[in-house]
Design a protein around this motif. Structure first.
Motif, PDB file in Angstrom:
ATOM      1  N   VAL A  14      -7.901   1.289   1.874  1.00 34.90           N
ATOM      2  CA  VAL A  14      -8.920   2.418   1.890  1.00 34.90           C
ATOM      3  C   VAL A  14      -8.515   1.939   3.333  1.00 34.90           C
ATOM      4  CG1 VAL A  14     -10.288   4.202   2.088  1.00 34.90           C
ATOM      5  CG2 VAL A  14      -9.378   2.896  -0.560  1.00 34.90           C
ATOM      6  N   ILE A  64     -12.750  11.508   3.849  1.00 36.98           N
ATOM      7  CA  ILE A  64     -12.681  10.452   2.066  1.00 36.98           C
ATOM      8  C   ILE A  64     -13.299  11.592   1.458  1.00 36.98           C
ATOM      9  CG2 ILE A  64     -13.011   8.784   0.622  1.00 36.98           C
ATOM     10  CD1 ILE A  64     -12.367   6.771   3.162  1.00 36.98           C
ATOM     11  N   GLU A 110     -10.383  -1.516  -2.076  1.00 36.35           N
ATOM     12  CA  GLU A 110     -11.231  -0.947  -0.987  1.00 36.35           C
ATOM     13  C   GLU A 110     -10.419  -1.238   0.532  1.00 36.35           C
ATOM     14  OE1 GLU A 110     -15.428  -2.400   0.498  1.00 36.35           O
ATOM     15  OE2 GLU A 110     -15.400  -1.896  -1.300  1.00 36.35           O
ATOM     16  N   PRO A 160      -8.563   8.993  -1.957  1.00 36.83           N
ATOM     17  CA  PRO A 160      -8.037   6.858  -3.016  1.00 36.83           C
ATOM     18  C   PRO A 160      -9.385   7.555  -4.132  1.00 36.83           C
ATOM     19  CG  PRO A 160      -9.772   6.680  -1.681  1.00 36.83           C
ATOM     20  CD  PRO A 160      -9.010   8.247  -1.253  1.00 36.83           C
ATOM     21  N   THR A 203      -7.204   3.936   6.453  1.00 39.68           N
ATOM     22  CA  THR A 203      -7.687   4.547   7.484  1.00 39.68           C
ATOM     23  C   THR A 203      -7.676   4.145   9.104  1.00 39.68           C
ATOM     24  OG1 THR A 203      -9.690   4.717   6.131  1.00 39.68           O
ATOM     25  CG2 THR A 203     -10.793   5.058   8.313  1.00 39.68           C
ATOM     26  N   LEU A 262      -8.540  11.551   3.580  1.00 44.43           N
ATOM     27  CA  LEU A 262      -7.642  10.588   2.024  1.00 44.43           C
ATOM     28  C   LEU A 262      -8.391  11.063   1.108  1.00 44.43           C
ATOM     29  CD1 LEU A 262      -8.405   7.501   4.149  1.00 44.43           C
ATOM     30  CD2 LEU A 262      -5.990   8.812   3.998  1.00 44.43           C
ATOM     31  N   THR A 272       1.099   5.806   0.401  1.00 45.04           N
ATOM     32  CA  THR A 272      -0.175   6.289   0.758  1.00 45.04           C
ATOM     33  C   THR A 272       1.541   7.488   1.044  1.00 45.04           C
ATOM     34  OG1 THR A 272      -1.695   7.657   2.197  1.00 45.04           O
ATOM     35  CG2 THR A 272       0.438   6.370   3.244  1.00 45.04           C
ATOM     36  N   VAL A 283      -2.952   5.632  -1.621  1.00 46.77           N
ATOM     37  CA  VAL A 283      -4.627   5.618  -0.651  1.00 46.77           C
ATOM     38  C   VAL A 283      -4.084   7.227  -0.440  1.00 46.77           C
ATOM     39  CG1 VAL A 283      -6.226   5.557   0.781  1.00 46.77           C
ATOM     40  CG2 VAL A 283      -5.064   3.514  -0.192  1.00 46.77           C
ATOM     41  N   THR A 340      -9.792   2.368  -5.928  1.00 47.86           N
ATOM     42  CA  THR A 340      -8.434   1.760  -5.344  1.00 47.86           C
ATOM     43  C   THR A 340      -9.802   0.547  -4.746  1.00 47.86           C
ATOM     44  OG1 THR A 340      -8.224   3.688  -5.077  1.00 47.86           O
ATOM     45  CG2 THR A 340      -7.218   2.634  -4.000  1.00 47.86           C
ATOM     46  N   CYS A 347       1.332  -1.231  -0.446  1.00 48.78           N
ATOM     47  CA  CYS A 347       0.203   0.302   0.139  1.00 48.78           C
ATOM     48  C   CYS A 347       1.304   1.547   0.119  1.00 48.78           C
ATOM     49  CB  CYS A 347      -0.432   0.292   0.850  1.00 48.78           C
ATOM     50  SG  CYS A 347      -1.617   0.591   1.828  1.00 48.78           S
TER      51      CYS A 347
END
Ligand code: NAP
Length: 294
Positions: A160, A176, A157, A151, A164, A149, A97, A121, A155, A95
């Motif tokens: 995300v 979001i 789930e 996304p 989160t 966020l 970010t 994300v 993206t 992932c």
């Protein structure tokens, strides 16, 4: 203690935000291993001296290899080259970010370098100070602050959800939204105020010597608060304005019109217009206090 949320987190950049994340990751047991990359040998050595991570790397790909979560924490202008440098080393399912103050440019600059099976994300913790560098971070920076966020709709789930959870455990409230919307909102709430602070302080610095001395002496009249904002990192803020150009120019156009209207009211001695405007703005302050963002 519960298992860490991630086995390995890589922090690319270890300034105010990266080091604050390092502290909160340790406090909340969010990673089994924190791998740190930063551009200069000096900052890397400082991070090691402060004990911010578990391993320290001179190449971003070495920090990102085998990481479950990679967090871009460098100025926005560095994102494209960092993403290009790590793309081939990312493991499937990782992932990605970031913490950047603009979001459209993050998707543009990082997205194209990510292989299949890796999720992006984008994130923006709406928290900060005017300080920079690895020694300026602290674990409480994100407590009670928003993290936005952005996304893309397609993206994964799970990606995300886990990002989160990461930010919630770091103390933030998560919202979001779409990246363009984020960039327009932040243009007025953060980018324009910084531009105004930079301008006021720069204007003061151009005054004749005598007047300038008095400005510093009597700065508690309001100027002082602008100097704090205008002390923010020049590289970071250069990159914000270069990467949120359209939204900032749009909001700056509206601001200029409103400023001209106040200028006209002052010139005409129109006290009612001034009083009305200042009464409206007072209500906004009350709203900020009620929302616990003061
Ligand atoms: P900072 O304290 O100035 O630290 C920046 C870090 O990035 C340092 O480790 C620096 O490395 C590294 N870096 C700088 N230029 C680089 C480049 N060209 N390539 C690779 N690495 C580079 O910055 P910060 O305040 O933590 O800000 C980082 C990000 O957080 C920015 O994207 C900013 O928009 C976002 N953000 C900041 C705030 C805030 O209040 N400061 C709030 C929210 C979000 P060296 O020291 O080794 O050169």
């Amino acid at each position: 203690m519960a298992d860490p949320l991630f086995q390995r987190i890589a922090l690319l950049g270890i300034g105010l935000i990266g080091s604050s994340l390092a502290h909160v990751i340790r406090r909340e047991n969010l990673a089994g291993h924190v791998a740190i990359y930063t551009r200069s040998a000096e900052t890397l050595a400082k991070a090691e001296q402060l004990g911010l991570g578990d391993s320290y790397h001179a190449r971003p790909a070495d920090a990102a290899a085998d990481a479950d979560l990679v967090i871009f924490c460098a100025p926005l202008g560095a994102n494209a080259s960092l993403a290009e440098a790590i793309g081939a080393s990312l493991k499937s399912g990782a992932c990605i970010t970031d913490v950047g103050s603009c979001k459209g440019s993050v998707i543009r600059d990082i997205g194209p370098h990510l292989p299949e099976g890796v999720s992006l994300v984008p994130a923006h913790p709406v928290a900060g100070t005017e300080h920079s560098g690895p020694e300026s971070g602290f674990a409480e920076l994100f407590d009670g602050r928003w993290c936005i966020l952005t996304p893309a709709p397609e993206t994964d789930e799970d990606a995300v959800s886990i990002v989160t959870e990461f930010w919630c455990r770091a103390g933030s409230d998560v919202e979001i939204m779409d990246a363009d919307h984020h960039d327009r909102v932040l243009a007025i709430t953060s980018h324009l105020p910084h531009l105004i602070a930079y301008t006021i302080v720069d204007t003061a610095s151009e005054l004749e010597r005598d007047l300038r001395k008095e400005v510093v002496k009597f700065s508690a009249g309001g100027f002082r608060d602008f100097t704090r904002i205008a002390a923010s990192d020049p590289t970071m803020w250069r990159d914000v304005f270069l990467n949120n150009r359209e939204a900032v120019l749009d909001i700056l156009g509206r601001f200029t019109e409103d400023l001209t209207a106040l200028q006209r009211a002052i010139r005409r001695g129109d006290g009612d217009a001034l009083h009305d405007a200042f009464t409206r703005t007072r209500k906004i302050r009350r709203g900020v206090i009620d929302a616990k963002q003061a």
